[in-house]
Design a protein around this motif. Structure first.
Motif, PDB file in Angstrom:
ATOM      1  N   ALA A 479       9.327  -1.366   7.467  1.00  0.00           N
ATOM      2  CA  ALA A 479       8.104  -1.787   6.604  1.00  0.00           C
ATOM      3  C   ALA A 479       7.015  -0.680   6.938  1.00  0.00           C
ATOM      4  O   ALA A 479       6.215  -0.447   6.007  1.00  0.00           O
ATOM      5  N   GLN A 480       6.637  -0.562   7.963  1.00  0.00           N
ATOM      6  CA  GLN A 480       5.437   0.435   8.392  1.00  0.00           C
ATOM      7  C   GLN A 480       5.734   1.880   7.850  1.00  0.00           C
ATOM      8  O   GLN A 480       4.802   2.400   7.619  1.00  0.00           O
ATOM      9  N   ALA A 481       6.723   2.113   7.839  1.00  0.00           N
ATOM     10  CA  ALA A 481       7.240   3.640   7.214  1.00  0.00           C
ATOM     11  C   ALA A 481       6.844   3.436   5.712  1.00  0.00           C
ATOM     12  O   ALA A 481       6.233   4.585   5.111  1.00  0.00           O
ATOM     13  N   LEU A 482       7.010   2.484   5.163  1.00  0.00           N
ATOM     14  CA  LEU A 482       6.749   2.397   3.734  1.00  0.00           C
ATOM     15  C   LEU A 482       5.068   1.978   3.431  1.00  0.00           C
ATOM     16  O   LEU A 482       4.955   1.504   2.356  1.00  0.00           O
ATOM     17  N   PHE A 483       4.321   1.795   4.337  1.00  0.00           N
ATOM     18  CA  PHE A 483       3.184   1.270   4.287  1.00  0.00           C
ATOM     19  C   PHE A 483       2.166   2.086   3.300  1.00  0.00           C
ATOM     20  O   PHE A 483       1.507   1.224   2.508  1.00  0.00           O
ATOM     21  N   PRO A 484       2.355   3.480   2.890  1.00  0.00           N
ATOM     22  CA  PRO A 484       1.615   3.868   1.829  1.00  0.00           C
ATOM     23  C   PRO A 484       1.927   3.165   0.588  1.00  0.00           C
ATOM     24  O   PRO A 484       1.049   3.339  -0.269  1.00  0.00           O
ATOM     25  N   LEU A 485       3.216   2.850   0.237  1.00  0.00           N
ATOM     26  CA  LEU A 485       3.628   2.154  -0.884  1.00  0.00           C
ATOM     27  C   LEU A 485       2.851   0.821  -1.009  1.00  0.00           C
ATOM     28  O   LEU A 485       2.744   0.633  -2.434  1.00  0.00           O
ATOM     29  N   TRP A 486       2.399   0.136  -0.325  1.00  0.00           N
ATOM     30  CA  TRP A 486       1.789  -1.250  -0.758  1.00  0.00           C
ATOM     31  C   TRP A 486       0.341  -1.336   0.152  1.00  0.00           C
ATOM     32  O   TRP A 486      -0.195  -2.331   0.200  1.00  0.00           O
ATOM     33  N   ALA A 487      -0.118   0.040   0.571  1.00  0.00           N
ATOM     34  CA  ALA A 487      -1.535  -0.061   1.413  1.00  0.00           C
ATOM     35  C   ALA A 487      -2.424  -0.482   0.487  1.00  0.00           C
ATOM     36  O   ALA A 487      -3.671  -1.137   0.916  1.00  0.00           O
ATOM     37  N   HIS A 488      -2.507  -0.258  -0.799  1.00  0.00           N
ATOM     38  CA  HIS A 488      -3.766  -0.798  -1.537  1.00  0.00           C
ATOM     39  C   HIS A 488      -3.450  -2.067  -2.418  1.00  0.00           C
ATOM     40  O   HIS A 488      -4.245  -2.252  -3.125  1.00  0.00           O
ATOM     41  N   HIS A 489      -2.544  -2.608  -1.939  1.00  0.00           N
ATOM     42  CA  HIS A 489      -2.146  -4.020  -2.647  1.00  0.00           C
ATOM     43  C   HIS A 489      -3.518  -5.049  -2.320  1.00  0.00           C
ATOM     44  O   HIS A 489      -3.806  -4.789  -0.818  1.00  0.00           O
ATOM     45  N   PRO A 490      -4.122  -5.855  -2.913  1.00  0.00           N
ATOM     46  CA  PRO A 490      -5.033  -6.548  -2.535  1.00  0.00           C
ATOM     47  C   PRO A 490      -4.752  -7.521  -1.176  1.00  0.00           C
ATOM     48  O   PRO A 490      -5.651  -7.638  -0.523  1.00  0.00           O
ATOM     49  N   SER A 491      -3.570  -8.105  -1.042  1.00  0.00           N
ATOM     50  CA  SER A 491      -3.246  -8.901  -0.141  1.00  0.00           C
ATOM     51  C   SER A 491      -3.104  -8.045   1.209  1.00  0.00           C
ATOM     52  O   SER A 491      -3.493  -8.640   2.523  1.00  0.00           O
ATOM     53  N   THR A 492      -3.017  -6.918   1.087  1.00  0.00           N
ATOM     54  CA  THR A 492      -3.009  -5.759   2.359  1.00  0.00           C
ATOM     55  C   THR A 492      -4.183  -5.734   3.166  1.00  0.00           C
ATOM     56  O   THR A 492      -4.397  -5.824   4.328  1.00  0.00           O
ATOM     57  N   ALA A 493      -5.385  -5.737   2.207  1.00  0.00           N
ATOM     58  CA  ALA A 493      -6.659  -5.780   2.904  1.00  0.00           C
ATOM     59  C   ALA A 493      -7.091  -6.992   3.626  1.00  0.00           C
ATOM     60  O   ALA A 493      -7.598  -6.799   4.793  1.00  0.00           O
ATOM     61  N   GLY A 494      -6.640  -8.132   3.194  1.00  0.00           N
ATOM     62  CA  GLY A 494      -6.793  -9.269   3.775  1.00  0.00           C
ATOM     63  C   GLY A 494      -5.856  -9.385   5.250  1.00  0.00           C
ATOM     64  O   GLY A 494      -6.251  -9.822   6.378  1.00  0.00           O
ATOM     65  N   LEU A 495      -4.650  -9.074   4.927  1.00  0.00           N
ATOM     66  CA  LEU A 495      -3.729  -8.826   6.133  1.00  0.00           C
ATOM     67  C   LEU A 495      -4.318  -8.084   7.320  1.00  0.00           C
ATOM     68  O   LEU A 495      -4.453  -8.155   8.527  1.00  0.00           O
ATOM     69  N   ARG A 496      -4.806  -6.924   7.038  1.00  0.00           N
ATOM     70  CA  ARG A 496      -5.506  -5.859   7.945  1.00  0.00           C
ATOM     71  C   ARG A 496      -6.770  -6.598   8.549  1.00  0.00           C
ATOM     72  O   ARG A 496      -7.045  -6.293   9.849  1.00  0.00           O
ATOM     73  N   VAL A 497      -7.673  -7.335   8.096  1.00  0.00           N
ATOM     74  CA  VAL A 497      -8.834  -8.178   8.511  1.00  0.00           C
ATOM     75  C   VAL A 497      -8.139  -9.009   9.575  1.00  0.00           C
ATOM     76  O   VAL A 497      -8.714  -9.010  10.670  1.00  0.00           O
ATOM     77  N   HIS A 498      -7.008  -9.800   9.257  1.00  0.00           N
ATOM     78  CA  HIS A 498      -6.573 -10.644  10.072  1.00  0.00           C
ATOM     79  C   HIS A 498      -6.086 -10.083  11.384  1.00  0.00           C
ATOM     80  O   HIS A 498      -6.276 -10.392  12.532  1.00  0.00           O
ATOM     81  N   LEU A 499      -5.200  -8.939  11.248  1.00  0.00           N
ATOM     82  CA  LEU A 499      -4.741  -8.373  12.129  1.00  0.00           C
ATOM     83  C   LEU A 499      -5.735  -7.597  13.045  1.00  0.00           C
ATOM     84  O   LEU A 499      -5.514  -7.879  14.341  1.00  0.00           O
TER      85      LEU A 499
END
Length: 522
Positions: A479-499
């Protein structure tokens, strides 16, 4: 008759006491020659510990009691304890040398040197403890000294909160050690680690022994800042940088030292071993995920330590004691250097030109690179098995997890390269990692294998945990290797804040100790 190895190991912590007492006599003054005296005493302690290691390697008597009878106080001098003492002495000397200029001019410079030397002496006793009583007393002294170091700037509310959280977690670990000691003495009538392992093998743990091992595992988890009691470690930056480096000289990894010292006892409880695998794996994945979201260098290093300590607990739970010890040594050296050089890293990063956007790798390219990495690992494992004998399932599973990590790093770092380059570079990295892993494993087994127990053959529960561990680390790496594929999804920004906020578990501990009230009051 005490051996020379034992005598040298016993003298190592004593060499630090004169300078510590001298510093305690002038805590608030410019200490004059004290910095040089502190460094010299740390160097002498390192030299004595190194001499003990050499003597232990030459076959000296492994351990001698200091006080017999009801006190149950003893040190030991085998290859494990002397190796750890040498590591602690070396890092302690480097840190004290670094502190001569780093802490120069501070109002409480004398107190700092005294507390650092006291903590260092206590850790030297801890890693060489021959009985659980000795280990408990040393752990308590380490906790007292480190809390005072975390309060080096006592006017800071953040420092008060960090010190309070550390004290709660650390001394909770001391309490669990005390409970374990009481149960073990009730069951076996001794607290000597070597005798406990022999008695557990012949008489079994029994109910009291089983609960005692559970208490030992809980103490180890608390002392390695494991999930969910990890929060204090991310706030050690409230103390001067040398304190963060000294943590890696047998303090933050003291839980691993405890488990390795009591390996012959802990390994008799399959439930305790399974708990270590689950807790260690969860902590490793959680710490690594949060680390990737941190912008401050020292905070990222702290989260990296949390992840590494979780991985060390995983190794212990798999019964890979020699690899866990090697991990402690390698990680301590690397991370102490990383903290001491963090200031220079900030300057270097500030001068680096920010790169442009990174192209996302395709799913097929990442899958191909992962498959190639695993194939190379299997081939190297077969070659080492043919040359040096069969490998345990636990060792193969740990190696597979390592290969997943290498494949991820290469895939992420080369995401802007062509798929062919990605696959080739992944294969080369996997080849180097597999050869290095099995080579270091063979070296560690040759050095400490005769002293530490071998990994047990896995049963149904152990096989299930091995599969879950390999699958979990593999999925996360993919999943981390493929992070650039879904890095700009809106849910990713929220997950990043929580992490980035550690899923707010640290805030819960803050509330439990009244940390927010302390901050508002000041």
């Amino acid at each position: 008759m005490p051996s020379l190895a034992f005598a040298l190991s016993f003298l190592a912590p004593l060499a630090l006491l004169p300078a510590a007492l001298f510093a305690a006599a002038q805590p608030g003054k410019r200490p004059g020659s004290l910095p040089r005296l502190s460094e010299a005493s740390a160097l002498i302690a390192f030299a004595l510990a190194l001499g003990g290691l050499v003597q232990a390697a030459l076959g000296s008597v492994p351990g001698v009691g200091l006080f017999e009878g009801t006190a149950h106080l003893a040190l030991r001098a085998d290859l494990v304890s002397t190796a750890m003492a040498t590591l602690v002495g070396f890092i302690g000397w480097i840190v004290m040398r670094y502190s001569r200029t780093y802490i120069d001019g501070e109002a409480r410079e004398g107190a700092f040197h005294g507390l650092m030397l006291t903590a260092l002496a206590a850790v030297l006793v801890f890693v060489q403890a021959g009985t659980l009583t000795t280990m408990i007393l040393a752990a308590i002294l380490v906790g007292i000294a480190l809390k005072r170091l975390l309060l080096f700037y006592p006017e800071r509310a953040e420092a008060q909160r960090a010190a309070t959280k550390f004290a709660v977690v650390w001394h909770a670990g001391d309490a669990m050690l005390t409970i374990a000691a009481a149960l073990l003495f009730a069951r076996f009538g001794t607290l000597d680690f070597a005798a406990l392992a022999d008695l557990a093998a012949t008489a079994g743990l029994g109910l009291a022994g089983t609960f005692a091992v559970a208490a030992l595992v809980a103490a180890a988890a608390l002392k390695t800042a494991s999930f969910p009691m990890h929060g204090w470690l991310t706030e050690v930056m409230e103390a001067p940088t040398p304190v963060s480096a000294l943590l890696h000289a047998g303090i933050i990894n003291s839980g691993g030292v405890l488990l390795i010292t009591a390996a012959g006892l802990v390994q008799h409880s399959s439930g305790a071993m399974a708990a270590l695998v689950m807790l260690g794996g969860l902590t490793a994945l959680f710490g690594a995920a949060v680390m990737l979201t941190q912008s401050a260098i020292k905070t990222a290093l702290a989260w990296s330590t949390i992840s590494q300590m979780g991985f060390m607990l995983l190794q212990c739970g798999l019964g890979l004691w020699t690899l866990a010890l090697l991990h402690i040594i390698a990680h301590s050296l690397y991370k102490a250097h990383a903290f001491l050089s963090s200031g220079g890293a900030v300057t270097e990063v500030a001068n680096i030109r920010r790169p442009g956007p990174v192209a996302a790798p395709s799913v097929a390219a990442v899958l191909k690179s992962f498959a190639l990495a695993l194939a190379i690992f299997a081939a190297i494992a077969a070659a080492f098995t043919y040359a040096f004998g069969p490998k345990t399932p636990q060792a193969l599973a740990l190696g597979a997890i390592l290969i997943f990590g290498v494949a991820y790093l290469v895939a992420q770092g080369l995401a802007d390269r062509a798929p062919v380059a990605l696959t080739k570079r992944t294969g080369a990295a996997a080849l180097a990692a597999a050869i290095g892993y099995f080579s270091f494993q063979a070296m560690a087994h040759a050095i400490w294998g005769p002293v530490l127990p071998a990994a047990p053959m896995p049963g149904e529960l152990e096989w299930a945990l091995l599969v879950i561990a390999v699958a979990s680390f593999g999925l996360v790496a993919f999943a981390q290797a493929l992070f650039p594929l879904w890095a700009h999804h809106p849910s990713t920004a929220g997950l990043r804040v929580h992490l980035a906020n550690g899923l707010y578990l640290n805030a819960l501990l803050d509330r439990a100790i009244g940390g927010f009230r302390i901050t508002r009051a000041r």
